[in-house]
Write a protein that holds these residues in place. Structure first.
Motif, mmCIF file in Angstrom:
data_model
loop_
_atom_site.group_PDB
_atom_site.id
_atom_site.type_symbol
_atom_site.label_atom_id
_atom_site.label_comp_id
_atom_site.label_asym_id
_atom_site.label_seq_id
_atom_site.Cartn_x
_atom_site.Cartn_y
_atom_site.Cartn_z
ATOM 1 N N THR A 37 -6.622 -8.584 -11.603
ATOM 2 C CA THR A 37 -5.644 -7.578 -10.405
ATOM 3 C C THR A 37 -4.584 -7.478 -9.026
ATOM 4 N N PRO A 38 -5.404 -8.720 -8.437
ATOM 5 C CA PRO A 38 -4.771 -8.418 -7.184
ATOM 6 C C PRO A 38 -3.668 -9.156 -7.492
ATOM 7 N N LEU A 39 -3.822 -10.110 -8.051
ATOM 8 C CA LEU A 39 -2.785 -11.236 -8.351
ATOM 9 C C LEU A 39 -0.687 -10.858 -9.069
ATOM 10 N N VAL A 40 -1.585 -9.816 -9.977
ATOM 11 C CA VAL A 40 -0.864 -8.984 -10.817
ATOM 12 C C VAL A 40 0.422 -8.045 -9.199
ATOM 13 N N VAL A 41 -0.587 -7.389 -8.690
ATOM 14 C CA VAL A 41 -0.367 -6.253 -7.995
ATOM 15 C C VAL A 41 0.377 -6.950 -6.779
ATOM 16 N N THR A 42 0.452 -7.749 -6.634
ATOM 17 C CA THR A 42 0.408 -8.451 -5.689
ATOM 18 C C THR A 42 2.043 -9.223 -5.966
ATOM 19 N N LEU A 43 2.424 -9.547 -7.121
ATOM 20 C CA LEU A 43 3.553 -10.149 -7.509
ATOM 21 C C LEU A 43 4.595 -9.169 -7.947
ATOM 22 N N GLY A 44 3.891 -8.041 -8.213
ATOM 23 C CA GLY A 44 4.392 -6.534 -8.815
ATOM 24 C C GLY A 44 5.647 -6.296 -7.598
ATOM 25 N N ALA A 45 3.913 -5.727 -6.639
ATOM 26 C CA ALA A 45 5.384 -6.087 -4.824
ATOM 27 C C ALA A 45 5.930 -6.875 -4.515
ATOM 28 N N ALA A 46 5.989 -7.909 -4.417
ATOM 29 C CA ALA A 46 6.598 -8.665 -4.185
ATOM 30 C C ALA A 46 8.118 -8.884 -4.568
ATOM 31 N N LEU A 47 7.961 -9.046 -6.134
ATOM 32 C CA LEU A 47 9.352 -8.808 -6.728
ATOM 33 C C LEU A 47 10.206 -6.908 -7.194
ATOM 34 N N PHE A 48 9.190 -5.957 -6.809
ATOM 35 C CA PHE A 48 9.340 -5.465 -6.998
ATOM 36 C C PHE A 48 10.405 -4.492 -6.164
ATOM 37 N N LEU A 49 8.858 -4.316 -5.233
ATOM 38 C CA LEU A 49 8.941 -3.834 -3.258
ATOM 39 C C LEU A 49 10.025 -4.426 -2.341
ATOM 40 N N GLY A 50 9.446 -5.378 -2.545
ATOM 41 C CA GLY A 50 10.388 -6.349 -1.615
ATOM 42 C C GLY A 50 9.440 -6.510 -0.582
ATOM 43 N N GLU A 51 7.970 -6.728 -0.617
ATOM 44 C CA GLU A 51 6.756 -6.757 0.545
ATOM 45 C C GLU A 51 6.574 -7.550 0.859
ATOM 46 N N ALA A 52 6.967 -8.460 1.762
ATOM 47 C CA ALA A 52 6.399 -9.804 2.278
ATOM 48 C C ALA A 52 5.186 -10.047 2.083
ATOM 49 N N VAL A 53 5.118 -11.995 2.131
ATOM 50 C CA VAL A 53 3.115 -12.128 1.316
ATOM 51 C C VAL A 53 3.132 -12.994 2.674
ATOM 52 N N GLY A 54 2.536 -13.707 3.360
ATOM 53 C CA GLY A 54 2.627 -15.336 4.257
ATOM 54 C C GLY A 54 2.004 -16.114 2.324
ATOM 55 N N TRP A 55 2.241 -17.481 3.228
ATOM 56 C CA TRP A 55 2.192 -18.635 2.221
ATOM 57 C C TRP A 55 0.218 -18.845 2.657
ATOM 58 N N ARG A 56 0.202 -18.283 3.285
ATOM 59 C CA ARG A 56 -1.682 -19.143 3.918
ATOM 60 C C ARG A 56 -2.267 -17.745 2.766
#
Length: 300
Positions: free
Chosen positions: A103-122
């Motif tokens: 779930t976290p991977l799917v939600v984080t990917l969705g947040a980055a794609l649809f909500l524009g939330e930044a996710v650092g590479w680390r």
């Protein structure tokens, strides 16, 4: 302590409560139909929330946009609960929770794609490492993979829909209202489908356990709502992995299940990824204001 760190602690405790609730449901599902358990549990949750909201008429006042998001979120809640709970009563407890860790991977990917939330590479690498740990536990393509795990994977997609809709809600939307509508929607669907599985007489002990699950779920929902208000989805979501630790403990104590070495290795990778993200946040010392939208990222 930053808002993200506080949110991580709340998420960890909330998942412990949810794990206990799930374990109780699995235990009593041998005596009562699942639909009966969920209708009774969610009925108690809805009654408790309605009692709190009775004098808060403003809590039901939302824009058309927010009502649309709340209803779409309810669809996600129904799908997530349906597929997850039916897998829960058919699969080993720890296995169900292990599959849910995607779930976290799917939600984080969705947040980055649809909500524009930044996710650092680390942090992104840490999340990916945690997902690899899940694969080590599930081991798709081998005899260890349960076909019923597909139910959990479908549930994950509904969870992502639910949580992303929640994130889009306006700041003025009441968290209690959102939770009430979600719980009522799940209760209604299970009530309609309960005709195919007639209800059974329940002893006072079983009813007490059902009431306990309602209390645990309600407390965990409120904790998760607060966690998602304070923290970023991309940071808080990996702490769903802690539910795997609780599930392993519950599986051993309640169901006599002890994981294989590969499962323990996968769990270690998952825990390490969570600890690394926690370390990165503490080291950066960033402070983040309360989120502009309610965001209960609940277990189904």
């Amino acid at each position: 302590m930053t808002d993200n760190l506080r949110a991580a602690g709340m998420m960890t405790v909330a998942l412990l409560l949810l794990t206990i609730s799930d374990a109780i449901i699995k235990l009593i599902s041998v005596s009562l139909p699942l639909s009966q358990i969920i209708v009774l549990r969610n009925g108690l949750i809805v009654l408790a929330l309605l009692a709190v909201l009775a004098r808060r008429r403003a809590a039901w006042q939302m824009s058309r946009r927010d009502w649309s998001l709340v209803l779409l979120r309810a669809v996600g809640e129904i799908g997530a609960a349906w597929f997850y709970l039916y897998a829960l009563v058919r699969m080993p407890f720890a296995n169900v929770v292990a599959v849910l860790q995607s779930t976290p991977l799917v939600v984080t990917l969705g947040a980055a794609l649809f909500l524009g939330e930044a996710v650092g590479w680390r942090r992104l690498l840490a999340i990916l490492a945690g997902f690899l740990g899940v694969l080590m536990i599930v081991r798709p393509g081998t005899d260890a993979f349960d076909v019923s795990a597909i139910y959990v994977l479908i549930s994950v997609l509904f969870v992502a829909l639910r949580d992303l809709c929640t994130r889009r809600l306006s700041a003025g939307v009441s968290s209690l209202t959102v939770t009430t509508i979600s719980a009522a929607a799940v209760m209604a669907v299970f009530a309609v489908t309960s005709g195919a599985d007639p209800w059974q007489p329940a002893s006072p002990g079983l009813l007490t356990l059902v009431a306990l699950t309602a209390g645990l779920v309600l407390l965990s929902y409120l904790a998760i709502i607060e966690a998602m208000r304070r923290g970023e989805i991309s940071f808080v979501s990996p702490f769903r992995y802690t539910s795997l630790i609780w599930a392993l403990i519950a599986g051993l104590m309640l169901f006599g299940e002890w994981p294989r070495l590969m499962t323990l290795a996968g769990a270690a990778v998952i825990v390490a990824s969570g600890l690394f993200t926690l370390y990165r946040e503490a080291r950066a010392g960033r402070r983040r204001p309360v989120a502009a939208a309610v965001g209960p990222e609940m277990r189904p």
